[in-house]
Design a protein around this motif. Structure first.
Motif, mmCIF file in Angstrom:
data_model
loop_
_atom_site.group_PDB
_atom_site.id
_atom_site.type_symbol
_atom_site.label_atom_id
_atom_site.label_comp_id
_atom_site.label_asym_id
_atom_site.label_seq_id
_atom_site.Cartn_x
_atom_site.Cartn_y
_atom_site.Cartn_z
ATOM 1 N N TRP A 1 0.907 -1.218 0.072
ATOM 2 C CA TRP A 1 -0.046 0.016 -0.008
ATOM 3 C C TRP A 1 0.917 1.323 0.107
ATOM 4 N N HIS B 1 0.825 3.054 -3.823
ATOM 5 C CA HIS B 1 -0.536 3.563 -4.547
ATOM 6 C C HIS B 1 -1.217 4.721 -4.061
ATOM 7 N N TRP C 1 -4.839 6.064 -4.322
ATOM 8 C CA TRP C 1 -6.070 5.904 -4.819
ATOM 9 C C TRP C 1 -6.759 7.247 -4.764
ATOM 10 N N ASP D 1 -2.097 4.252 1.495
ATOM 11 C CA ASP D 1 -2.461 4.388 -0.235
ATOM 12 C C ASP D 1 -3.529 5.396 -0.034
ATOM 13 N N ASP E 1 -5.309 4.926 -9.872
ATOM 14 C CA ASP E 1 -3.997 5.284 -8.952
ATOM 15 C C ASP E 1 -3.476 6.735 -9.246
ATOM 16 N N ASN F 1 -0.754 7.651 -8.720
ATOM 17 C CA ASN F 1 0.899 7.695 -8.826
ATOM 18 C C ASN F 1 0.871 7.217 -10.343
ATOM 19 N N ASP F 2 -0.003 6.723 -10.931
ATOM 20 C CA ASP F 2 0.059 6.247 -12.272
ATOM 21 C C ASP F 2 -0.557 7.265 -13.226
ATOM 22 N N SER G 1 -3.275 6.528 -15.684
ATOM 23 C CA SER G 1 -4.736 5.806 -15.011
ATOM 24 C C SER G 1 -5.878 6.646 -15.361
#
Length: 282
Positions: free
Chosen positions: A61, A64, A66, A177, A242, A244-245, A248
């Motif tokens: 966790w 990520h 979210w 996360d 996410d 962090n992406d 996404s």
């Protein structure tokens, strides 16, 4: 000193020594218990990849961040999301217990403020005919509607969650996360968190004696799945991913839209981002 007095003094000293030993043992037990609680709390913050246990094997966790998006311009008020959430998370099948819900905002001609209702409204409950299914009654048939839209709502998984601050036993906590979770083994049912949430996102489960709320289907997202409400939405009004992406769905949604959050003045810093709502929505 008389023999009787000496005997009494020795007996009293012996009694005090016993009390001292008992206190020391009790203190050690308390310390051990406290240490155990601290170890459990620390374990929640460890890397999932390192521990292979929480909340899903191989889920880390710390990797990520979210977030959730809601496009009110797309929502059609079908309430499939609400029904899916109830089934997925075993939410009580009553008209007033929800992890997620949908509000309808209707502006009638000549009125400055919208009329607001949700699936919890008695008229809508009657229209559905069941507390297991949800519908919006066609109450505005024939009315002069200037504007109308639906707004899905759920836990905002705040960056600075008020519910975590008020929980006296640490049952409510924020994961690395970003998701705010409830450990029902520790919840004492005080309902402080229910009162502290400025979004009305928590409810009290009378049968279980604990507080509950949306967790973005944590048991699903930690396995690489989408929250149940996102998966069943037929129009893509709910977006999850996410941050962090950068590629996404949620990162693209935030980057490509003029998003806003509910009640920014609270300082809670929500992580549910909206498009298509106006100032009447709070």
């Amino acid at each position: 000193m008389k023999r009787e007095a000496i005997g009494a003094l020795r007996a009293r000293r012996g009694f005090l020594r016993k009390i001292g030993r008992a206190a020391a043992i009790a203190g050690a037990a308390v310390a051990a218990g406290t240490a155990g609680v601290m170890r459990k709390a620390a374990a929640k913050s460890e890397s999932g990849a390192a521990r292979k246990s929480f909340p899903t094997p191989d889920y880390d966790w710390t990797k990520h961040r979210w977030a959730f998006g809601v496009d009110a311009t797309k929502c059609i008020g079908c309430l499939r999301c609400v029904e899916a959430c109830k089934r997925e998370n075993a939410v009580p099948l009553t008209a007033h217990h929800f992890r997620t819900w949908v509000e309808r905002y209707v502006y009638l001609e000549g009125e400055e403020r919208p009329r607001v209702d949700s699936q919890q409204d008695p008229v809508n409950i009657a229209a559905s005919g069941s507390e297991r299914e949800y519908r919006f009654a066609n109450r505005y048939a024939g009315a002069k509607v200037e504007k109308a839209f639906f707004v899905p709502k759920l836990c905002n998984q705040c960056t600075h969650p008020a519910c975590v601050q008020v929980c006296p036993v640490g049952a409510t906590y924020k994961g690395a996360d970003g998701v705010v979770l409830i450990d029902h083994k520790y919840c004492i049912g005080c309902r402080y968190c229910v009162q502290a949430c400025p979004y009305g996102a928590r409810y009290f489960d009378e049968k279980k004696g604990v507080s509950d709320k949306c967790t973005w289907c944590y048991h699903r997202i930690t396995k690489g799945l989408q929250p149940a409400c996102v998966e069943v939405c037929p129009v893509g009004a709910r977006i999850f991913g996410d941050r962090n992406d950068r590629q996404s769905p949620i990162s693209l949604f935030i980057r490509n839209n003029r998003v806003q959050v509910l009640k920014p003045e609270t300082g809670n810093a929500p992580n549910v981002f909206y498009v298509g709502i106006d100032k009447a929505v709070s």
